[in-house]
Design a protein around this motif. Structure first.
Motif, PDB file in Angstrom:
ATOM      1  N   ALA A  47     -21.284  -5.371 -16.714  1.00 52.70           N
ATOM      2  CA  ALA A  47     -20.252  -4.917 -17.649  1.00 52.70           C
ATOM      3  C   ALA A  47     -19.531  -3.684 -17.118  1.00 52.70           C
ATOM      4  O   ALA A  47     -18.304  -3.566 -17.221  1.00 52.70           O
ATOM      5  N   VAL A  48     -20.284  -2.756 -16.545  1.00 49.04           N
ATOM      6  CA  VAL A  48     -19.684  -1.534 -15.994  1.00 49.04           C
ATOM      7  C   VAL A  48     -18.738  -1.871 -14.846  1.00 49.04           C
ATOM      8  O   VAL A  48     -17.615  -1.360 -14.769  1.00 49.04           O
ATOM      9  N   PHE A  49     -19.162  -2.770 -13.953  1.00 52.14           N
ATOM     10  CA  PHE A  49     -18.325  -3.135 -12.817  1.00 52.14           C
ATOM     11  C   PHE A  49     -17.052  -3.848 -13.265  1.00 52.14           C
ATOM     12  O   PHE A  49     -15.971  -3.615 -12.709  1.00 52.14           O
ATOM     13  N   ILE A  90     -26.033  -9.007 -23.239  1.00 54.16           N
ATOM     14  CA  ILE A  90     -25.883  -7.561 -23.061  1.00 54.16           C
ATOM     15  C   ILE A  90     -24.588  -7.244 -22.324  1.00 54.16           C
ATOM     16  O   ILE A  90     -23.845  -6.321 -22.687  1.00 54.16           O
ATOM     17  N   CYS A  91     -24.305  -8.023 -21.288  1.00 58.53           N
ATOM     18  CA  CYS A  91     -23.079  -7.816 -20.518  1.00 58.53           C
ATOM     19  C   CYS A  91     -21.841  -7.967 -21.398  1.00 58.53           C
ATOM     20  O   CYS A  91     -20.966  -7.099 -21.415  1.00 58.53           O
ATOM     21  N   LEU A  98     -16.895  -1.279 -23.964  1.00 52.88           N
ATOM     22  CA  LEU A  98     -16.183  -0.547 -22.917  1.00 52.88           C
ATOM     23  C   LEU A  98     -14.679  -0.825 -22.940  1.00 52.88           C
ATOM     24  O   LEU A  98     -13.878   0.053 -22.616  1.00 52.88           O
ATOM     25  N   TRP A  99     -14.298  -2.040 -23.313  1.00 54.31           N
ATOM     26  CA  TRP A  99     -12.877  -2.378 -23.363  1.00 54.31           C
ATOM     27  C   TRP A  99     -12.244  -1.998 -24.709  1.00 54.31           C
ATOM     28  O   TRP A  99     -11.079  -1.603 -24.746  1.00 54.31           O
ATOM     29  N   PHE A 100     -13.012  -2.097 -25.813  1.00 59.39           N
ATOM     30  CA  PHE A 100     -12.387  -2.036 -27.131  1.00 59.39           C
ATOM     31  C   PHE A 100     -13.025  -1.037 -28.107  1.00 59.39           C
ATOM     32  O   PHE A 100     -12.847  -1.157 -29.318  1.00 59.39           O
TER      33      PHE A 100
END
Length: 442
Positions: A47-49, A90-91, A98-100
């Motif tokens: 998710a971070v990447f 989780i991802c 992270l996006w919203f």
């Protein structure tokens, strides 16, 4: 002696059932072993990447080189094919945050800040469930197809999860076709690693870089019109206060006069730059029509018809006025995408009885002609919708008010999505905004 041998045999049997605890070896194998810790860790990293391109653009700006987004995109998509189902959930959940995470920020202006965590939970669960489905089967063809098609899935009509936009600042062209090739290349690379063909995998990795369509600069077509985009800084909690109205109108008037003095042909003011029902202000309309003899004025304001209120763009040119009402409203921002009785209850209970904006039935994007050139007109959210680019317009005027979500990465994500559409449709976008940067793409 016999007891010692039994002990050794017992240890040998246990080692056969003990899961691999080396995460690097796991990543180089075909799939991640069924270990919860690894699943959660890989899900978070993935998710971070896959979110890095937003934050790199937000914090590095001009120093955000294509190499960074390319590396993070590769790592993110590589891990995507390794996710177990728990890791996939989780991802997706982390991507939703992270996006919203900023979506609930508008609640600050309605006195319901306490509901912001609920918004985060909803986004975590919805996007977590989506990624759980995307990774339900280990088959790489299934996972590849699911991810490529994911940008067609719009929960509640909200379309800002466009996975190929991860490539918008990379070396590769941000399209579904490029994404398909990229993911296919990663699958082959992963297979080669599994077979311990390390040199071959590196050669293939280099080959991918030459095979994929390059993210070249858009052609700079000379624009015969001199167009000024603008940025205003009016806080959301002040811009609708009646005592601020005179100051806001005076500021807009000053911006227009400065553009005239600088010999601009067109000036674009942000969404609801005039925070009132402009069509009911004859004196202000007269002033803007007079100014439009020297410059075309495009501005946002409210359009009121009886008891219906529209979020609209007004165009003043050569003494004439046109009104263009917004066609596509922001889910849960300008309209509640639920049955009428539920929408009414939510507006009454949470938003002090506020009404949804109205829309007029039309399937044709708004557009106007300025000095013989056609300009499509988009109001905020519309500038990131496929419908506005269906005819691949050469020019698009976008007006926004991002004061609802400041400070956050929302303006950055909006710009990246606009850039995605601009590149895919070869459209030049002129964007004016309140509380976030104005820009022209390309």
């Amino acid at each position: 002696m016999e007891s010692k041998n039994k002990k050794n045999n017992k240890d040998s049997k246990n080692s056969l059932h003990k899961p691999n605890t080396n995460i690097l070896e796991s990543l180089l194998s075909n799939t991640i072993p069924p270990n919860r810790f690894y699943g959660i860790l890989v899900g978070i990293l993935c998710a971070v990447f896959l979110s890095a391109f937003i934050y790199l653009e937000c914090f590095l700006d001009e120093k955000n080189f294509p190499l960074y987004s390319t590396i993070f995109a590769f790592l993110g998509f590589f891990l995507y094919f390794k996710l177990p189902r728990l890791g996939a959930f989780i991802c997706g959940g982390c991507i939703g945050i992270l996006w919203f995470y900023w979506v609930g920020f508008s609640f600050r202006f309605y006195g319901i800040t306490y509901l912001m965590p609920l918004v985060w939970v909803v986004f975590f669960v919805v996007y977590g469930a989506l990624f759980y489905v995307f990774c339900f089967f280990k088959n790489p063809v299934y996972r590849l197809s699911s991810l490529v098609l994911s940008s067609f899935i719009h929960p509640f009509g909200f379309n800002w999860f466009i996975i190929e936009s991860v490539l918008v600042k990379s070396y590769f062209f941000p399209s579904k076709f490029t994404l398909f090739l990229f993911l296919f290349g990663i699958v082959i690379f992963s297979t080669l690693l599994t077979q311990k063909l390390y040199k071959t995998s590196l050669v293939w990795l280099v080959l991918i870089c030459f095979i994929l369509p390059a993210n070249s600069q858009m052609q700079q077509v000379e624009q015969p019109l001199k167009i000024k985009t603008t940025r205003t800084e009016i806080p959301q909690d002040l811009r609708w206060q009646s005592e601020q109205l005179h100051t806001i109108i005076a500021q807009n008037h000053k911006i227009i006069l400065e553009a005239i003095q600088a010999n601009y042909d067109v000036i674009i003011l942000p969404e609801t730059a005039f925070p009132l029902s402009l069509n009911l202000q004859p004196q202000l309309i007269h002033t803007l029509k007079s100014l439009s003899q020297d410059i075309t004025i495009i501005t946002g304001a409210i359009h009121q018809e009886n008891n219906h209120f529209f979020n609209s763009a007004y165009v003043f040119t050569k003494g004439d006025m046109q009104i263009f009402d917004k066609h596509i409203l922001v889910p849960f921002g300008e309209t509640i995408p639920l049955p009428r009785f539920l929408a009414t209850w939510i507006n009454n209970f949470f938003f002090n009885g506020a009404e949804d904006f109205s829309i007029k039935d039309s399937t044709t994007p708004n557009f106007t002609w300025i000095n013989g050139q056609r300009f499509q007109i988009a109001i905020c959210y519309e500038a990131t919708r496929d419908e506005l680019y269906a005819n691949s317009p050469k020019n698009l005027i976008a007006i926004s008010n991002n004061a609802w979500f400041i400070p956050s990465i929302e303006p950055t994500l909006q710009k990246l999505l606009m850039l995605y559409f601009a590149k895919n449709h070869n459209t030049r976008i002129y964007h004016s905004s309140n509380a976030s940067p104005n820009f022209t793409l390309p």
